[in-house]
Design an enzyme around this catalytic site. Structure first.
Site: not given
Ligand code: S3P
Length: 444
Positions: A29, A102, A323, A396
């Site tokens: 992802k 996010g 994750d 998840r």
């Molecule tokens: C991600 C970074 C992580 C992870 C998210 C994907 C990314 O978050 O939890 O699912 O693709 O940069 P954080 O960097 O905020 O911990």
């Protein structure tokens, strides 16, 4: 764009196993998002294979279409992006919807802060509760003008035509999303933008920028870019997502008789915490056929059943498995002895509060845990009953309880599972194929 609050999906999962087969889980992802972002800003045509056709990364594709970029596909993981160059994005007609993602919102905030037009970033109910001050504050220090809703929550309203200046930023939390946001803004900033992380986080942005010909200076915990360069289109092979493989690594570890091979899994050292932790717990995991594809390590991973034992999870592994904790809590439940997690308060601001929601779900199937502000204590070996679990729309959490059902004493009904499609389209079918007894009711 699908809005998952509008349709309900329920999983009904029965005890089953062993887990046997030879499979490839969908594309990573994090890399899928970045491949579209950098491809869109590059000069020339970028071709991507192995792209994740999940709702999160599809929202990123749609967002760039809204910004005037022509993107063909995805078709069976293949995407062709007609890059518009660093300054070729066009003003969107309305708010940009990033669904549950996010990563999407935080990375877009960095690159839109530097554009010549205004934009607004919105998301679903879960994303709308997540903290965006962590990107808005340092972007403002670079000169961006960004409004958030109360408490730094989405929507983000970004004012265009603001000249950005490079800053040095010491990140208070170990976040690849914040780091990536600032590096993307830094591509447009005057001078050098550098970010220091308190612990190693995933470095796909840095690696992929290099793949697109944009140099990232890296020294110890600091990554820096100089603004004003350009990206050159390239071809990207997205490996299978280790975060999706994790469900099967735990499934194979807890179901007696299991023997499962996962192919072409991304093995970036900033992502392999789940393997390190499971091995410390006694898991039987073999990594073979290690190779580098487009600047990222990839391997085949074989898991066979092994009795697990509880451990104190080393804090250095936390960002490397950030994750994977929901499913690692399931592994801990079926391990002998106590597992303790500390230093993981970030779990509380993911797609759900993953400490509390997992503890509530485990309680609903008869497993007592002790929740702490930054972690959890799980005494393994308690009998898991059947029951009804609320995943709170967190993909998840839903998949973790599907895995748990392998060793439960009765059926687990998991509510609010539509968001499994954000990261793992086809999860139920693949899980059935390797020996899980799970049915999906609803639309997914
Ligand atoms: C991600 C970074 C992580 C992870 C998210 C994907 C990314 O978050 O939890 O699912 O693709 O940069 P954080 O960097 O905020 O911990």
């Amino acid at each position: 764009m699908t809005n998952n609050t509008e349709h309900q999906v329920t999983f009904r999962a029965q005890p089953a196993g062993p887990i046997v087969g030879d499979i490839r889980v969908p594309g990573d992802k994090s890399m899928s998002h970045r491949s579209i972002m950098l491809g869109a800003l590059a000069e020339g045509i970028t071709e991507v294979n192995g792209f994740l056709e999940g709702e999160d990364s599809l929202a990123t594709v749609q967002a760039f279409r809204d910004l005037g970029v022509t993107i063909e596909g995805p078709d069976n993981g293949f995407v062709r992006i007609h890059g518009v160059g660093m300054n070729g994005l066009q003003a969107p007609r309305g708010p940009i919807y990033l669904g549950n993602s996010g990563t999407g919102m935080r990375l877009f905030s960095g690159l839109l802060a530097a554009q010549a037009f205004d934009s607004e970033l919105v998301g679903d109910a879960s994303l709308t509760k997540r903290p965006m001050g962590r990107v808005a504050d340092p972007l403002r220090a670079m000169g961006a003008v960004i409004d958030t809703a109360e408490g730094g929550r989405p929507p983000l309203k970004i004012r265009g035509s603001q000249p950005l200046t490079g800053i040095h930023y010491d990140m208070p939390v170990a976040s690849a999303q914040v780091k990536s946001c600032l590096l993307l803004a830094g591509l447009y900033a005057d001078g050098v933008t550098s970010v220091t992380e308190p612990a190693p986080t995933r470095d796909h942005t840095e690696r992929m920028l290099e793949g697109f010909g944009y140099h990232v200076y890296r020294a110890d915990a600091t990554s820096s870019v100089s603004g004003g360069g350009k990206l050159v289109a390239c071809n990207i092979d997205v490996p299978a997502d280790i975060s999706s493989a994790a469900f099967f690594l735990v499934a194979g570890s807890i179901a007696p008789g299991s023997d499962l091979t996962l192919r072409h899994v991304g093995m970036n050292p900033t992502r392999v915490g789940v393997i390190n932790i499971l091995r410390l717990m006694g898991a039987n995991i073999d990594v073979s056929n290690e190779r580098a594809i487009g600047g990222e390590p990839v391997a085949d991973v074989r898991v066979r059943y092994a009795p697990l034992k509880g451990i104190d999870i080393p804090e250095r592994e936390v960002p490397l498995a950030i994750d994977e904790f929901p499913v690692l809590f399931i592994a801990a439940t079926f391990a002998e002895g106590r597992t303790t997690l500390r230093g993981a308060e970030e779990l509380r601001v993911k797609e759900s509060d993953r400490i509390q929601v997992m503890a509530d779900g485990l309680a609903a199937v008869g497993v007592k845990t002790t929740v702490t502000p930054d972690g959890i204590i799980i005494d393994g070996g308690q009998a898991m009953t059947g029951g009804i679990v609320n995943s709170h729309g967190d993909h998840r959490i839903a998949m973790s309880f599907a895995v748990a059902s392998l060793r439960a004493k009765g059926e687990i009904v998991i509510n609010d599972c539509a968001n499994v499609a954000t990261s793992f389209p086809g999860f139920v079918e693949l899980a059935q194929q390797v020996g899980m007894n799970i049915q999906s009711q609803g639309e997914v």
